[in-house]
Design a protein around this motif. Structure first.
Motif, PDB file in Angstrom:
ATOM      1  N   LYS A 115       1.908  -6.417  34.304  1.00  0.00           N
ATOM      2  CA  LYS A 115       2.978  -6.602  33.300  1.00  0.00           C
ATOM      3  C   LYS A 115       4.030  -7.617  33.702  1.00  0.00           C
ATOM      4  CE  LYS A 115       2.464  -2.040  31.338  1.00  0.00           C
ATOM      5  NZ  LYS A 115       2.770  -0.672  31.664  1.00  0.00           N
ATOM      6  N   ILE A 116       4.099  -7.959  34.998  1.00  0.00           N
ATOM      7  CA  ILE A 116       5.159  -8.897  35.377  1.00  0.00           C
ATOM      8  C   ILE A 116       4.577 -10.277  35.715  1.00  0.00           C
ATOM      9  CG2 ILE A 116       6.751  -7.130  36.215  1.00  0.00           C
ATOM     10  CD1 ILE A 116       5.946  -7.996  39.049  1.00  0.00           C
ATOM     11  N   ASN A 117       5.454 -11.261  35.788  1.00  0.00           N
ATOM     12  CA  ASN A 117       5.038 -12.613  36.193  1.00  0.00           C
ATOM     13  C   ASN A 117       6.240 -13.305  36.845  1.00  0.00           C
ATOM     14  OD1 ASN A 117       6.732 -13.712  34.148  1.00  0.00           O
ATOM     15  ND2 ASN A 117       5.114 -13.310  32.648  1.00  0.00           N
ATOM     16  N   ARG A 118       6.010 -14.508  37.358  1.00  0.00           N
ATOM     17  CA  ARG A 118       7.060 -15.226  38.096  1.00  0.00           C
ATOM     18  C   ARG A 118       8.330 -15.404  37.250  1.00  0.00           C
ATOM     19  NH1 ARG A 118       8.229 -20.997  39.064  1.00  0.00           N
ATOM     20  NH2 ARG A 118       9.366 -21.098  41.029  1.00  0.00           N
ATOM     21  N   ASP A 119       8.152 -15.816  35.995  1.00  0.00           N
ATOM     22  CA  ASP A 119       9.321 -16.072  35.141  1.00  0.00           C
ATOM     23  C   ASP A 119      10.170 -14.819  34.959  1.00  0.00           C
ATOM     24  OD1 ASP A 119       8.616 -18.662  34.919  1.00  0.00           O
ATOM     25  OD2 ASP A 119       7.698 -18.505  32.924  1.00  0.00           O
ATOM     26  N   LYS A 120       9.486 -13.680  34.803  1.00  0.00           N
ATOM     27  CA  LYS A 120      10.243 -12.433  34.586  1.00  0.00           C
ATOM     28  C   LYS A 120      11.050 -12.071  35.831  1.00  0.00           C
ATOM     29  CE  LYS A 120       7.364 -10.239  31.086  1.00  0.00           C
ATOM     30  NZ  LYS A 120       6.332  -9.244  30.801  1.00  0.00           N
ATOM     31  N   ILE A 121      10.452 -12.323  37.002  1.00  0.00           N
ATOM     32  CA  ILE A 121      11.183 -11.971  38.237  1.00  0.00           C
ATOM     33  C   ILE A 121      12.362 -12.933  38.429  1.00  0.00           C
ATOM     34  CG2 ILE A 121      10.965 -11.492  40.707  1.00  0.00           C
ATOM     35  CD1 ILE A 121       7.862 -11.377  40.107  1.00  0.00           C
ATOM     36  N   ILE A 122      12.118 -14.206  38.151  1.00  0.00           N
ATOM     37  CA  ILE A 122      13.234 -15.173  38.263  1.00  0.00           C
ATOM     38  C   ILE A 122      14.375 -14.756  37.329  1.00  0.00           C
ATOM     39  CG2 ILE A 122      13.930 -17.551  37.716  1.00  0.00           C
ATOM     40  CD1 ILE A 122      11.267 -18.498  38.890  1.00  0.00           C
ATOM     41  N   LYS A 123      14.024 -14.279  36.145  1.00  0.00           N
ATOM     42  CA  LYS A 123      15.069 -13.871  35.181  1.00  0.00           C
ATOM     43  C   LYS A 123      15.875 -12.685  35.733  1.00  0.00           C
ATOM     44  CE  LYS A 123      15.917 -12.915  30.300  1.00  0.00           C
ATOM     45  NZ  LYS A 123      16.993 -12.010  30.605  1.00  0.00           N
ATOM     46  N   ILE A 124      15.165 -11.755  36.377  1.00  0.00           N
ATOM     47  CA  ILE A 124      15.885 -10.610  36.974  1.00  0.00           C
ATOM     48  C   ILE A 124      16.947 -11.125  37.954  1.00  0.00           C
ATOM     49  CG2 ILE A 124      15.625  -8.683  38.612  1.00  0.00           C
ATOM     50  CD1 ILE A 124      12.856  -8.143  37.311  1.00  0.00           C
ATOM     51  N   TYR A 125      16.564 -12.079  38.791  1.00  0.00           N
ATOM     52  CA  TYR A 125      17.493 -12.619  39.802  1.00  0.00           C
ATOM     53  C   TYR A 125      18.626 -13.412  39.141  1.00  0.00           C
ATOM     54  CZ  TYR A 125      15.034 -11.051  43.943  1.00  0.00           C
ATOM     55  OH  TYR A 125      14.504 -10.262  44.936  1.00  0.00           O
ATOM     56  N   LYS A 126      18.259 -14.214  38.148  1.00  0.00           N
ATOM     57  CA  LYS A 126      19.302 -15.048  37.509  1.00  0.00           C
ATOM     58  C   LYS A 126      20.296 -14.180  36.739  1.00  0.00           C
ATOM     59  CE  LYS A 126      18.645 -19.298  36.383  1.00  0.00           C
ATOM     60  NZ  LYS A 126      18.226 -20.574  35.802  1.00  0.00           N
ATOM     61  N   ASP A 127      19.783 -13.139  36.091  1.00  0.00           N
ATOM     62  CA  ASP A 127      20.694 -12.244  35.363  1.00  0.00           C
ATOM     63  C   ASP A 127      21.623 -11.523  36.341  1.00  0.00           C
ATOM     64  OD1 ASP A 127      19.510 -12.983  33.042  1.00  0.00           O
ATOM     65  OD2 ASP A 127      18.367 -11.131  32.731  1.00  0.00           O
ATOM     66  N   PHE A 128      21.043 -11.095  37.472  1.00  0.00           N
ATOM     67  CA  PHE A 128      21.855 -10.345  38.438  1.00  0.00           C
ATOM     68  C   PHE A 128      22.935 -11.247  39.044  1.00  0.00           C
ATOM     69  CE2 PHE A 128      23.011  -8.503  42.468  1.00  0.00           C
ATOM     70  CZ  PHE A 128      23.128  -7.154  42.166  1.00  0.00           C
ATOM     71  N   TYR A 129      22.514 -12.420  39.491  1.00  0.00           N
ATOM     72  CA  TYR A 129      23.474 -13.345  40.119  1.00  0.00           C
ATOM     73  C   TYR A 129      24.069 -14.294  39.074  1.00  0.00           C
ATOM     74  CZ  TYR A 129      22.009 -11.705  44.739  1.00  0.00           C
ATOM     75  OH  TYR A 129      21.764 -10.930  45.847  1.00  0.00           O
ATOM     76  N   ASN A 130      24.431 -13.708  37.959  1.00  0.00           N
ATOM     77  CA  ASN A 130      25.020 -14.456  36.864  1.00  0.00           C
ATOM     78  C   ASN A 130      26.257 -15.226  37.349  1.00  0.00           C
ATOM     79  OD1 ASN A 130      26.370 -15.185  34.589  1.00  0.00           O
ATOM     80  ND2 ASN A 130      25.913 -13.302  33.482  1.00  0.00           N
ATOM     81  N   LYS A 131      26.254 -16.513  37.144  1.00  0.00           N
ATOM     82  CA  LYS A 131      27.338 -17.351  37.691  1.00  0.00           C
ATOM     83  C   LYS A 131      28.651 -17.223  36.907  1.00  0.00           C
ATOM     84  CE  LYS A 131      25.630 -19.916  41.136  1.00  0.00           C
ATOM     85  NZ  LYS A 131      24.714 -18.924  41.629  1.00  0.00           N
ATOM     86  N   LYS A 132      28.579 -16.601  35.694  1.00  0.00           N
ATOM     87  CA  LYS A 132      29.768 -16.676  34.827  1.00  0.00           C
ATOM     88  C   LYS A 132      31.019 -16.085  35.460  1.00  0.00           C
ATOM     89  CE  LYS A 132      27.462 -16.901  30.427  1.00  0.00           C
ATOM     90  NZ  LYS A 132      26.564 -15.984  29.761  1.00  0.00           N
TER      91      LYS A 132
END
Ligand SMILES: NC(=O)c1ccc[n+]([C@@H]2O[C@H](COP(=O)([O-])OP(=O)(O)OC[C@H]3O[C@@H](n4cnc5c(N)ncnc54)[C@H](OP(=O)(O)O)[C@@H]3O)[C@@H](O)[C@H]2O)c1
Length: 369
Positions: free
Chosen positions: A262-279
């Motif tokens: 069910k998972i792939n590279r893009d989904k994992i990258i999104k988890i990291y980007k959402d968590f380390y949200n720069k805003k």
């Protein structure tokens, strides 16, 4: 901003982390005075020719009691046992401390014992003082009011930052130890001469050490539990590579069987980007590499993963991600500079938090190459 400037002392200023602290603090707009301390060295310019025009001069350790009166903060760039003894003396004078050793990193005696095989001696002054772990991004409130900040280990910082986002999700099997492989520059060994870490023995070579259990393993376990509420075991494998500074870390994580497809590279990258949200700027030094794969399978796409040269001289931790679906293993590859984010940079980030300065003062995000 109308800010009171501070004066700082650096014990162990002749060493690798002490030298890097001097270099970065010389550019700090709120640090009025730096007192580098060495037990025996006399000539600052000779031990740090890269800082030769700074006009810094060593004071001796014997002069410390007198010098303390004029200091707001002391950095301890010493080994754990020396840091422990020095901290007790300095805390009695009510001066803030940032300790780069592992003397004060543990809260739970079980993890301390796992790291050192014995318990730490106790001292009354310590129970009266506020001591906290200095992973800046996750502990700002406690750092703000701390008397002593225990700066994290260089491998621990990289590992914790690399693991938290995925551990917060219920994706990973945690019934087996998490395998971490890390290669550090030779500055990670300190400046005390050792024949094995000489130029002749490290050039075109690699040196493995502490495979029986690196002391940062229990540190990572304790802090991950506190932040992510997950119990995990860490299998940390460390070596010195044929370079001076920088940590190259690779982590393999087994995905739960029902999620492998069910998972792939893009989904994992999104988890990291959402968590380390720069805003909100809380994670300004953490970068997620989201380069798209453009080459075919088995073609070497080096740009997908971070390199040590991307981060040298910076306070960044750069995180790359991939996924091998055929075996259900997530790969986290991260790089950081052991002397900056892994030591002096984090220490200054913590000092900035403690004294109410902008958190990135004197810390750079842009690498030299
Ligand atoms: N190197 C890294 O990548 C790194 C990263 C994170 C954390 N750390 C931690 O930071 C601390 C310093 O590491 P380092 O690599 O900078 O070590 P280092 O290069 O070996 O320097 C340590 C300095 O401490 C001084 N020193 C030694 N014994 C002392 C004593 N009893 N009292 C006062 N000063 C003493 C020495 O200076 P004088 O002989 O001139 O007094 C020495 O130059 C260690 O606890 C280390 O584990 C290191």
């Amino acid at each position: 901003m109308n800010v009171k400037k501070i004066s700082v002392g650096i014990i162990g200023a002749s060493g690798f982390t002490g030298s890097e602290l001097c270099r970065l603090l010389l550019e700090h707009k709120y640090v009025a005075k730096i007192i580098p301390i060495s037990r025996e060295r006399k000539n600052f310019n000779r031990s740090h020719p890269n800082l030769a025009y700074s006009n810094l001069k060593y004071s001796t350790l014997n002069e410390l009691p007198n010098k303390l009166k004029s200091l707001d903060c002391v950095f301890l760039c010493t080994k754990s046992e020396d840091s422990y003894n020095l901290a007790i003396k300095i805390l009695k004078k009510n001066i803030k401390i940032i300790d780069l050793s592992s003397a004060f990193r543990f809260e739970n005696i079980t993890y301390f014992k796992k790291a050192y095989g014995q318990l730490q001696k106790k001292n009354n002054i310590l129970s009266k003082k506020k001591i906290t772990y200095g992973l800046s991004e996750f502990n700002r409130n406690k750092i703000l009011s701390a008397d002593l900040v225990a700066n994290p280990g260089c491998y621990a910082i990289a590992a914790i930052l690399s693991l938290i986002p995925i551990l917060k999700k219920n994706i990973i099997h945690l019934n087996l130890p998490i395998n971490i492989n890390a290669i550090n520059g030779t500055t990670g060994a300190g400046n005390n001469p050792k024949i094995q870490v000489s130029h002749a023995n490290t050039t075109e070579n690699m040196l493995t050490y502490n495979a029986e259990g690196h002391r940062h393993g229990p540190e990572i376990e304790e802090k991950l539990k506190a932040i992510s509420k997950k119990n995990c075991l860490i299998d940390l494998n460390t070596s010195h590579g044929n370079f001076r500074r920088g940590i190259h870390m690779r982590i393999s994580l087994n995905v739960k069987s029902n999620l492998i497809k069910k998972i792939n590279r893009d989904k994992i990258i999104k988890i990291y980007k959402d968590f380390y949200n720069k805003k909100n700027n809380n994670f300004q030094f953490i970068q997620i590499l989201d380069t798209k794969r453009t080459l075919k399978k088995n073609e070497k796409d080096y740009d997908l993963y971070p390199s040590i040269t991307n981060v040298i001289g910076t306070n960044n931790c750069l995180i790359g991600i991939d996924y091998d679906k055929s075996i259900g293993v997530i790969k986290i590859i991260s790089t950081s500079d052991n002397l900056v984010k892994g030591a002096a940079g984090s220490a200054i980030q913590n000092m900035n938090i403690m004294f109410g300065f902008e958190e990135d003062t004197a810390l750079t995000k842009y690498g030299i190459f």
